[in-house]
Design a protein around this motif. Structure first.
Motif, mmCIF file in Angstrom:
data_model
loop_
_atom_site.group_PDB
_atom_site.id
_atom_site.type_symbol
_atom_site.label_atom_id
_atom_site.label_comp_id
_atom_site.label_asym_id
_atom_site.label_seq_id
_atom_site.Cartn_x
_atom_site.Cartn_y
_atom_site.Cartn_z
ATOM 1 N N VAL A 215 28.688 82.903 81.187
ATOM 2 C CA VAL A 215 28.164 81.657 80.629
ATOM 3 C C VAL A 215 29.294 80.635 80.547
ATOM 4 N N GLU A 216 30.396 81.011 79.945
ATOM 5 C CA GLU A 216 31.513 80.100 79.678
ATOM 6 C C GLU A 216 32.079 79.504 80.962
ATOM 7 N N LYS A 217 32.474 80.350 81.878
ATOM 8 C CA LYS A 217 33.137 79.878 83.086
ATOM 9 C C LYS A 217 32.161 79.608 84.219
ATOM 10 N N CYS A 218 31.169 80.453 84.351
ATOM 11 C CA CYS A 218 30.379 80.472 85.586
ATOM 12 C C CYS A 218 29.153 79.579 85.546
ATOM 13 N N CYS A 219 28.862 78.950 84.403
ATOM 14 C CA CYS A 219 27.726 78.025 84.365
ATOM 15 C C CYS A 219 27.901 76.915 85.395
ATOM 16 N N HIS A 220 29.154 76.521 85.701
ATOM 17 C CA HIS A 220 29.409 75.535 86.754
ATOM 18 C C HIS A 220 28.777 75.974 88.079
ATOM 19 N N TYR A 221 29.029 77.226 88.435
ATOM 20 C CA TYR A 221 28.569 77.732 89.729
ATOM 21 C C TYR A 221 27.060 77.969 89.724
ATOM 22 N N PHE A 222 26.523 78.380 88.583
ATOM 23 C CA PHE A 222 25.081 78.566 88.501
ATOM 24 C C PHE A 222 24.364 77.222 88.551
ATOM 25 N N ASP A 223 24.996 76.169 88.036
ATOM 26 C CA ASP A 223 24.451 74.822 88.198
ATOM 27 C C ASP A 223 24.394 74.460 89.675
ATOM 28 N N LEU A 224 25.447 74.793 90.422
ATOM 29 C CA LEU A 224 25.460 74.524 91.855
ATOM 30 C C LEU A 224 24.397 75.354 92.579
ATOM 31 N N PHE A 225 24.260 76.625 92.206
ATOM 32 C CA PHE A 225 23.195 77.454 92.779
ATOM 33 C C PHE A 225 21.841 76.776 92.604
ATOM 34 N N ASN A 226 21.542 76.391 91.369
ATOM 35 C CA ASN A 226 20.249 75.773 91.069
ATOM 36 C C ASN A 226 20.050 74.480 91.863
ATOM 37 N N LEU A 227 21.136 73.723 91.996
ATOM 38 C CA LEU A 227 21.077 72.446 92.706
ATOM 39 C C LEU A 227 20.791 72.654 94.195
ATOM 40 N N PHE A 228 21.536 73.563 94.810
ATOM 41 C CA PHE A 228 21.334 73.827 96.235
ATOM 42 C C PHE A 228 19.978 74.491 96.499
ATOM 43 N N ALA A 229 19.586 75.413 95.637
ATOM 44 C CA ALA A 229 18.313 76.116 95.836
ATOM 45 C C ALA A 229 17.126 75.176 95.660
ATOM 46 N N GLY A 230 17.247 74.216 94.752
ATOM 47 C CA GLY A 230 16.146 73.294 94.496
ATOM 48 C C GLY A 230 14.938 74.002 93.928
ATOM 49 N N SER A 231 15.177 75.034 93.113
ATOM 50 C CA SER A 231 14.088 75.861 92.605
ATOM 51 C C SER A 231 14.530 76.523 91.305
ATOM 52 N N ARG A 232 13.595 77.160 90.618
ATOM 53 C CA ARG A 232 13.894 77.874 89.379
ATOM 54 C C ARG A 232 14.260 79.329 89.668
ATOM 55 N N PRO A 233 15.200 79.888 88.925
ATOM 56 C CA PRO A 233 15.550 81.300 89.117
ATOM 57 C C PRO A 233 14.433 82.219 88.631
ATOM 58 N N VAL A 234 14.235 83.324 89.364
ATOM 59 C CA VAL A 234 13.218 84.304 89.015
ATOM 60 C C VAL A 234 13.847 85.564 88.432
ATOM 61 N N SER A 235 14.932 86.024 89.036
ATOM 62 C CA SER A 235 15.580 87.241 88.556
ATOM 63 C C SER A 235 17.076 87.177 88.796
ATOM 64 N N VAL A 236 17.814 87.943 87.980
ATOM 65 C CA VAL A 236 19.277 87.991 88.077
ATOM 66 C C VAL A 236 19.713 89.443 87.959
ATOM 67 N N TYR A 237 20.543 89.865 88.892
ATOM 68 C CA TYR A 237 21.156 91.192 88.793
ATOM 69 C C TYR A 237 22.661 91.023 88.852
ATOM 70 N N ALA A 238 23.385 91.627 87.897
ATOM 71 C CA ALA A 238 24.834 91.478 87.840
ATOM 72 C C ALA A 238 25.507 92.796 87.512
ATOM 73 N N SER A 239 26.672 92.973 88.081
ATOM 74 C CA SER A 239 27.539 94.109 87.783
ATOM 75 C C SER A 239 28.915 93.553 87.486
ATOM 76 N N GLY A 240 29.513 93.968 86.375
ATOM 77 C CA GLY A 240 30.827 93.451 86.013
ATOM 78 C C GLY A 240 31.516 94.341 85.010
ATOM 79 N N SER A 241 32.780 94.031 84.737
ATOM 80 C CA SER A 241 33.539 94.833 83.775
ATOM 81 C C SER A 241 34.742 94.052 83.266
ATOM 82 N N GLN A 242 35.402 94.629 82.289
ATOM 83 C CA GLN A 242 36.694 94.138 81.813
ATOM 84 C C GLN A 242 37.730 95.123 82.356
ATOM 85 N N ALA A 243 38.226 94.848 83.556
ATOM 86 C CA ALA A 243 39.063 95.810 84.271
ATOM 87 C C ALA A 243 40.548 95.656 83.976
ATOM 88 N N VAL A 244 40.999 94.410 83.744
ATOM 89 C CA VAL A 244 42.438 94.153 83.637
ATOM 90 C C VAL A 244 42.788 93.290 82.432
#
Length: 405
Positions: A215-244
């Motif tokens: 949310v904090e950092k990546c909302c910028h990129y999700f805004d770009l996703f939404n802008l380029f897609a020109g549509s509403r998101p339906v589903s989100v799948y994510a994999s992540g961790s606190q590795a370092v």
């Protein structure tokens, strides 16, 4: 005089060798009459960037600031002193900063989790508002801000300024205006960068204050996703961790819990699919965008190597089908602007804010667009926790927002 020449002359005014020219003798270097006065609420690194770009542009000014941290206020004073001898007003309370009749607009750069409460005070002023991203850390707060903006009589712009980075400006033009790629089908954005910086109170190391990395950092990129897609998101799948990063970091008796790497896949109503690749322990700052349409492919990138003194040129290529032209570009702004931060995007975000205040059309992010960028981020954080795909309809219903699905 044409706007382009006016702009070039304002840049000349910033060159140190011309500092000797008195204001009364400035013609080519005169930015023109002052338009608006702003107060900045929260003067950490982002607040000081807003001060710098406001004064750099020259037609608006920073009147005053409010921040309970004395060091941040001193930083704000230094930022203004680079451009102006006018003293900076320092307010003793949020209410005083918001309601000063000498001021036309408010720039809110406080920690993410405080945005809604600060905005509730700010909107009582009836002034124009620029609210930093993410607009909120959770969906109920983000929705409340969106509804506040709908009823607000002045401009309430969200600080999703990445759409004004040079590579993204050109990519938006190619994909949405020239339609060089035909119908957009897939999107990929990659960000590899260094860890989060220190903040006052270290709020960005804890998901409950920041909303989480996605949310904090990546909302910028999700805004770009939404802008380029020109549509509403339906589903989100994510994999992540606190590795370092910050695995052993504690502050105020709490241990840091933010993600430092993730892969995110977003599916849209119109069939567009997007994926995001994040690594926050890389010795560089590097972004890459790839868009594939049914008639072409676009790739764009920017970056700075953190281990050797080198800056990679901004780069954009469009490879099209045989009946269209293909080309490569190196999009950029003037160096003095790009060096102010965020590749100059904040500067151009301010120009759009001024345009909106003047009653002109603006391509800046609205509160509605800010809301949907938070939706993708919250869904991604939830998906990491669950280990499963998150349906946006289900997520909205769980937050009392089923009417939006």
């Amino acid at each position: 005089m044409k706007k382009g020449k006016e702009f070039a002359n304002r840049l000349h005014a910033l060159v140190p060798k011309f500092a000797y020219v008195p204001q009364a003798d400035r013609f080519l270097m005169d930015p023109g009459p002052l338009k608006y006065r702003f107060n900045v609420i929260g003067t950490g690194v982002n607040g000081q960037e807003h001060i710098t770009v406001t004064l750099l542009e020259g037609r608006n000014t920073i009147h005053g600031v409010y921040d309970p941290n004395p060091s941040s206020v001193e930083g704000a004073k230094r930022a203004k002193a680079r451009f102006s001898t006018e003293p900076l007003v320092v307010y003793e309370s949020l209410e005083a900063a918001c309601n000063d009749p000498a001021v036309d607009g408010l720039i809110i750069c406080t920690p993410n989790h405080t945005h809604l409460e600060v905005l509730k005070v700010a909107v009582q002023s009836g002034k124009h508002i620029l609210l930093e991203k993410p607009m909120a850390t959770n969906l109920p707060d983000a929705y409340e801000i969106w509804q506040m903006a709908r009823a607000y009589p002045k401009v309430l712009q969200i600080g999703l300024q990445y759409r004004y980075k040079p590579i993204y400006v050109e990519a938006i033009h190619e994909a949405k205006v020239r339609r060089s790629l035909g119908e957009v089908k897939t999107l990929t954005i990659l960000e590899h960068r260094e860890p989060f910086l220190d903040k006052v109170g270290q709020w960005n190391k804890f998901s409950k204050y920041s909303g989480g990395t996605l949310v904090e950092k990546c909302c910028h990129y999700f805004d770009l996703f939404n802008l380029f897609a020109g549509s509403r998101p339906v589903s989100v799948y994510a994999s992540g961790s606190q590795a370092v990063n910050f695995k052993d970091f504690e502050y105020g008796g709490e241990r840091s819990d933010i993600l430092d790497n993730a892969f995110v896949i977003v599916e849209y109503q119109n069939g567009v699919r997007a994926n995001f690749n994040l690594c926050m322990f890389a010795p560089m700052v590097y972004e890459e965008l790839v868009i594939c349409g049914d008639e072409g492919r676009l790739k764009a990138s920017e970056g700075v190597n953190g281990q050797a003194y080198s800056k990679w040129e901004n780069y954009l290529e469009v490879i099209a089908l045989p009946d269209r032209t293909s080309r490569t570009l190196t999009p950029s702004y003037p160096a003095v602007i790009e060096e102010t931060g965020h590749s100059g995007a904040t500067y151009y975000e301010h120009l759009r804010w001024t345009q909106a205040m003047d009653g002109q059309p603006s391509t800046a992010a609205t509160a509605e667009e800010g809301f949907w960028s938070v939706v993708v981020g919250v869904a991604a954080e939830e998906s990491v926790k669950r280990g499963t795909k998150v349906g946006v309809k289900e997520l909205l219903e769980a937050n009392g927002l089923g009417h939006l699905s």
